[in-house]
Every structure is written in structure tokens, then in C-alpha cells.
Design an enzyme around this catalytic site. Sequence first.
Site, PDB file in Angstrom:
ATOM      1  N   CYS A 183     -37.440  28.501  78.959  1.00 42.53           N
ATOM      2  CA  CYS A 183     -38.467  29.472  79.110  1.00 42.53           C
ATOM      3  C   CYS A 183     -37.554  30.468  79.410  1.00 42.53           C
ATOM      4  CB  CYS A 183     -39.128  29.171  80.729  1.00 42.53           C
ATOM      5  SG  CYS A 183     -37.854  28.740  82.042  1.00 42.53           S
ATOM      6  N   ARG A 238     -25.730  23.353  80.595  1.00 44.09           N
ATOM      7  CA  ARG A 238     -25.114  24.229  79.476  1.00 44.09           C
ATOM      8  C   ARG A 238     -23.602  23.842  79.948  1.00 44.09           C
ATOM      9  NH1 ARG A 238     -24.938  29.207  78.908  1.00 44.09           N
ATOM     10  NH2 ARG A 238     -25.105  29.736  76.677  1.00 44.09           N
ATOM     11  N   HIS A 289     -32.765  36.848  78.921  1.00 40.25           N
ATOM     12  CA  HIS A 289     -31.514  37.702  78.315  1.00 40.25           C
ATOM     13  C   HIS A 289     -31.958  38.617  78.251  1.00 40.25           C
ATOM     14  CE1 HIS A 289     -31.389  34.342  74.414  1.00 40.25           C
ATOM     15  NE2 HIS A 289     -31.099  33.817  76.102  1.00 40.25           N
ATOM     16  N   ALA A 313     -34.403  30.352  82.257  1.00 42.23           N
ATOM     17  CA  ALA A 313     -33.505  29.292  81.459  1.00 42.23           C
ATOM     18  C   ALA A 313     -32.405  30.559  80.656  1.00 42.23           C
ATOM     19  CB  ALA A 313     -33.958  28.301  80.295  1.00 42.23           C
TER      20      ALA A 313
HETATM   21  S1  CFN Z   1     -30.669  31.027  73.954  1.00 41.76           S
HETATM   22 FE1  CFN Z   1     -28.662  31.784  72.990  1.00 41.76          FE
HETATM   23  S2  CFN Z   1     -26.794  32.651  74.217  1.00 41.76           S
HETATM   24  S3  CFN Z   1     -28.969  32.499  70.867  1.00 41.76           S
HETATM   25 FE2  CFN Z   1     -28.054  30.524  70.591  1.00 41.76          FE
HETATM   26  S4  CFN Z   1     -25.779  31.551  70.274  1.00 41.76           S
HETATM   27 FE3  CFN Z   1     -28.677  28.515  71.546  1.00 41.76          FE
HETATM   28  S5  CFN Z   1     -30.386  27.938  72.551  1.00 41.76           S
HETATM   29 MO1  CFN Z   1     -29.036  26.915  73.610  1.00 41.76          MO
HETATM   30  S6  CFN Z   1     -28.200  28.185  75.525  1.00 41.76           S
HETATM   31 FE4  CFN Z   1     -26.735  28.397  73.652  1.00 41.76          FE
HETATM   32 FE5  CFN Z   1     -26.353  31.111  72.809  1.00 41.76          FE
HETATM   33 FE6  CFN Z   1     -27.502  32.698  71.695  1.00 41.76          FE
HETATM   34 FE7  CFN Z   1     -29.530  29.128  73.767  1.00 41.76          FE
HETATM   35  S7  CFN Z   1     -25.149  29.246  73.463  1.00 41.76           S
HETATM   36  S8  CFN Z   1     -27.123  26.499  72.042  1.00 41.76           S
HETATM   37  S9  CFN Z   1     -27.339  29.105  69.002  1.00 41.76           S
HETATM   38  N1  CFN Z   1     -27.950  29.764  72.640  1.00 41.76           N
HETATM   39  C1  HCA Z   2     -31.834  26.308  76.625  1.00 39.74           C
HETATM   40  C2  HCA Z   2     -30.717  26.040  77.190  1.00 39.74           C
HETATM   41  C3  HCA Z   2     -30.021  24.915  76.291  1.00 39.74           C
HETATM   42  C4  HCA Z   2     -30.949  23.681  76.097  1.00 39.74           C
HETATM   43  C5  HCA Z   2     -30.727  23.147  74.582  1.00 39.74           C
HETATM   44  C6  HCA Z   2     -31.254  21.562  74.162  1.00 39.74           C
HETATM   45  C7  HCA Z   2     -28.504  25.085  75.824  1.00 39.74           C
HETATM   46  O1  HCA Z   2     -32.659  26.340  76.068  1.00 39.74           O
HETATM   47  O2  HCA Z   2     -32.526  26.522  78.238  1.00 39.74           O
HETATM   48  O3  HCA Z   2     -31.960  21.731  74.035  1.00 39.74           O
HETATM   49  O4  HCA Z   2     -30.206  20.569  73.750  1.00 39.74           O
HETATM   50  O5  HCA Z   2     -27.988  24.910  74.922  1.00 39.74           O
HETATM   51  O6  HCA Z   2     -27.852  24.402  76.804  1.00 39.74           O
HETATM   52  O7  HCA Z   2     -30.243  25.947  74.639  1.00 39.74           O
END
Ligand code: CFN
Ligand code: HCA
Length: 530
Positions: free
Chosen positions: A51, A85, A182, A54
Site C-alpha cells: 500500500c 524488508r 514513493h 508500505a
Molecule cells: S517498491 Fe520498489 S524500490 S520498485 Fe522494486 S527495486 Fe521491489 S516490490 Mo519489494 S520493496 Fe523492493 Fe525496490 Fe524499486 Fe518494492 S527494493 S523488492 S521490484 N522494490
Molecule cells: C512491500 C515490501 C516488499 C514485500 C516483499 C514480498 C519487499 O511490498 O511493501 O512480497 O515478498 O520487498 O519487502 O515488496
Amino acid sequence: MDAREVILDKYSGRVFKNRKDHIVELDETGVPKEIAANSRSVPGMMINRGCCYAGCKGVVLGPLRDTVVITHGPIGCGYYTWGTRRNKADSPDGRNFIQYSFSTDMQETDIVFGGMKKLRQAIKEAVEIFHPRAVMICSTCPIGLIGDDINSVASEAEKEFGVTCIAYSCEGYKGVSQSAGHHIANNGLMKRVIGSAKDEIPEKGLRVNILGEYNIGGDGWEQERILKKIGYEVIAVLTGDGSYEALTHAHTASLNLVQCHRSINYIAEMMKTKYNIDWIKVNFVGIDETIRTLREIADYFDNDEIKKRTEEVIAEELEEIAEERKFYRQKLEGKTAGVFVGGSRSHHYQNVLKDFGIKTVIAGYEFAHRDDYEGREVLPNIKLDADSKNIETITVEPDKEFFHVALDKERFNELRRQNVELEYYKGMFKDMGDGTITVDDFNHYETEKVLDIFKPDIFYSGIKDKYMIEKKGVPSNQLHSYDYSGPYAGFKGAITFARNTYLSIYAPAWKMLTPPWRTHPTLEGTMGDE
Ligand code: CFN
Ligand code: HCA
């Protein structure tokens, strides 16, 4: 029926209408198609998205090590995002709070009478006990509904306690995914933190920031190691192992390297406008991509010494991994994979898969926007720099901005010959081949379906679907958390990634999926006549 039709077949009319535009099959032309993305998920579907809170608290602000991030709301959101995370951080000045979960733990009475007093008290305690460089306040859903004025609490607390306090109205219900969070986090950092040290901007030099690198499993440390070895100074990382302090000086960098192409590109653009700092999209995931990225950075600075040093470091790093690289390539060549992560990695990781001969047959993003898939951008009135030998980086008149053009060479030259307005693609589609499928915002039903149809050797995703996938007999590695492993970035990281992939695919367990009573007759017992 083709794969897309099979997936959509079971849906009711209303769900079909919604989902049909989120699923795209690709052909050999490599020319991107259109896809529906960044829209509200169908209620009731089991999806992997997070969300707004998050995205703001968990993704962008959480990794700042010297900052206390207070979750303002009932305890659930703070508790369930506690330590999930894997953003690693050091403790150079004794200020590292990322192992903690700070929350106002709102109770029913606070919901009725307001939680502002409680928030003020929480800030006071946090400052007195931890002495953070800054306090960030992140609202969860109920706060927006009851209307606590978090901004006024933050500014009063700032005056009273003498510590920067920034409030973020990132209630979970805002927007359709973490992407909205973000934006909110980026705006707050840009307005209050980046550049606030106000030091003068020095002459252009080998100083870079890394944007959108959250140091999951130590990725950021590996990138910094390589960059420093070449001779760059890394001013700030946003925000992996990041510090409030470093961010205040981020405006003194000469180039912004944008690693995550979704969560923080807004800041790159804002820093270009405010401080005239150029930015390029980079990718440290994958061996060939790391090489391309390092050369592109060196090209930007156009410094012979750095170009030479870049080649030396590339050669050294390649030498170190040569043997393992060969071994894993032999073991993994010809395998197929599915990749489904949030907003950037589903594309980046296709490159490291390619390094080891693995074809991505299924891909998708949880919450990316259309340009992350289609990557369709138009540069009107383009005039190419006639001397530009490097096809990847071109100079665009009149304001001499740098754009990263990830077109294949032939198509680029063709356009150049025709002297047309240059439309270029840099999203995921251009790298997805014939007979592959892309699904935006996968749900569990669709994931099961693609596993049945494409039978990939491995499916990379997250914690929400990992075990569902493995129950279907397909190994699943996590690309959010790296399953407690990492780093995966850079040269050595690519080998760690390949090793984990190899261990998963070759695990003997997958040979035992068929229970013995399916292949051998069971013992016939005799009953009762001993
Ligand atoms: S919100 Fe982003 S910030 S978009 Fe990417 S690389 Fe994932 S979903 Mo989990 S939290 Fe994580 Fe990054 Fe960019 Fe999220 S570090 S793995 S693909 N990510
Ligand atoms: C998020 C965080 C997440 C969840 C990871 C997952 C992460 O979406 O709020 O579903 O395994 O990277 O920690 O994307």
C-alpha cells in the site's frame, strides 16, 4: 486458445473486462504493445501489492539508518512491516535504528479523541532515548480518516526538540499501490532534506549519488565497492544504508545514477531542475549490464583516466568470477524462468538470467506504470550529435541533456537514417521475446495458470506467493528479500544469484513430486485370516 485466453477463460464478464488489458502476449517484433497498469486491483483477488504506507515508510524512508521513522496508527502496520524488508545498514556514528519498529500504538480512545498528543509524546521519547538526526512520521489509514494534524505536531516538535521532524500523509488507502507512497516520500525528502546543508556546489567532478538503491542483502555496498575502486566518490545513496546527513549534501554530486527505475526517478528529475544534476538510468544487476553501466558512467565524465581504470576494474572483477561463471552457465543454460516483482526488478533480473542462458518466458510487475513496460518515449526535433559513437548515450539539442537510449542498434540506425522524430523504447517489453507473456498485477489464480501453461524451471517472486508456487512443484526464489541471501548486484552478486538459482532448480526435492503410490502398485494386505 492461446495462453492469454486460457487464463481469462474462467473469469466472469466483469473481471474479464478488467483483466484482459493487463495480460499481453509478445511476438518476435520486439515492438512494445500497450498494457493496462497502475490501476486499482479487482477486489477479492489474491495479489502481491503493498500500500501507500508500505511505499513511503517501508521502501523509501525505512532504510535511512540515522532517522527514527514513527508509524502513527494502531500497532498492526508498524508490527507487520517490522524488519521484513532486508535493507542492510551500518552504524558508523552509532546511529542505526533500522532494527526497531517505532509506533504510536493508537488505541480506540485515541481514534475517538485524536492521537496528536500521543504522537507528540512518541517524538519526545524517540528524541530523548535515541538522539536521531531526524524524525519521520508516517500515517496509516485511520489517521487520514480521523484527521490528526500531523504536520502541526511535527513542526511544533521540531521547534521544541531541535530535531528535524517531517510528517508524511501516506495513509495506506491512497493511490492503488506502494507507488503513491514513493511519490509522497520523494516530495518530503526533496523539500526538506536534500540540499539542506546548503554547501556550495563544487566544479563538476567524479561525484555521484545512487538513487533507488535500498541495499537489500547488501546490493548497495557492492555497487559502492566497485564505484570506489574505479575512483568515484559516492556522496549519498537514496536510501539504502542512507543517512539523513549524507542526503543533506546530495546536491553536491555531479551525476545521479538511477538504479530503481520506478520508486525515485521523480527525485532525479527534481534535482536536475533544482541543481542541474544530470541523471542516467543504470543497472547493476547482471554481468553484462554492470559492464555497460560502468562504461556509460565513464563516458558521461569523458575522462580518459577513468575510462582506463573502468576497463581495468572490469577485467579484474571478471577474472575473479570466471570459473564460477562458466560452471553456472553450463548448469543453467536453456532453463526458463518467470519473474514477478514490484516495479523495477522484473526487468533488471532478466539481464542476469540472460548472463547464464536462462530465458524469461513470464514476467510482470506488481505496480509499475505503463512506461516501465512499454518504455515508449518520444524526443521531438531530435538532432543527433554527429560524432556520437556510442549508440547508448546520445546528446540531444538544444539543452544537451543526456538520455539513455536502450534501442537495438539496427532499429536505432534505421530511425537515424530516416531522420524521424525518435521514438524509443526502454521498458521491459523490448527484452521479452517471441511466445512470452507479461501480466500486470498477477493474482494467485493467474500465477497458477501460467505455471501450468509455461512450466518454467523457476519462478522468482515474493513471500506472498512463494509457497503457493512451490506447492505446484516449481522452485521459487524471492527477488524482494533474496531469501536471506545476497548481495545480487554487480559481478560477485551475479554469481551468488546463479548459485542460489542452481541450488533451487537442482534440489532433489523436485524429483519427488509424484508420490510412490502413483507409479508403483501398493502392497495388497490380507485381512483377518491369520
Ligand atoms: S517498491 Fe520498489 S524500490 S520498485 Fe522494486 S527495486 Fe521491489 S516490490 Mo519489494 S520493496 Fe523492493 Fe525496490 Fe524499486 Fe518494492 S527494493 S523488492 S521490484 N522494490
Ligand atoms: C512491500 C515490501 C516488499 C514485500 C516483499 C514480498 C519487499 O511490498 O511493501 O512480497 O515478498 O520487498 O519487502 O515488496
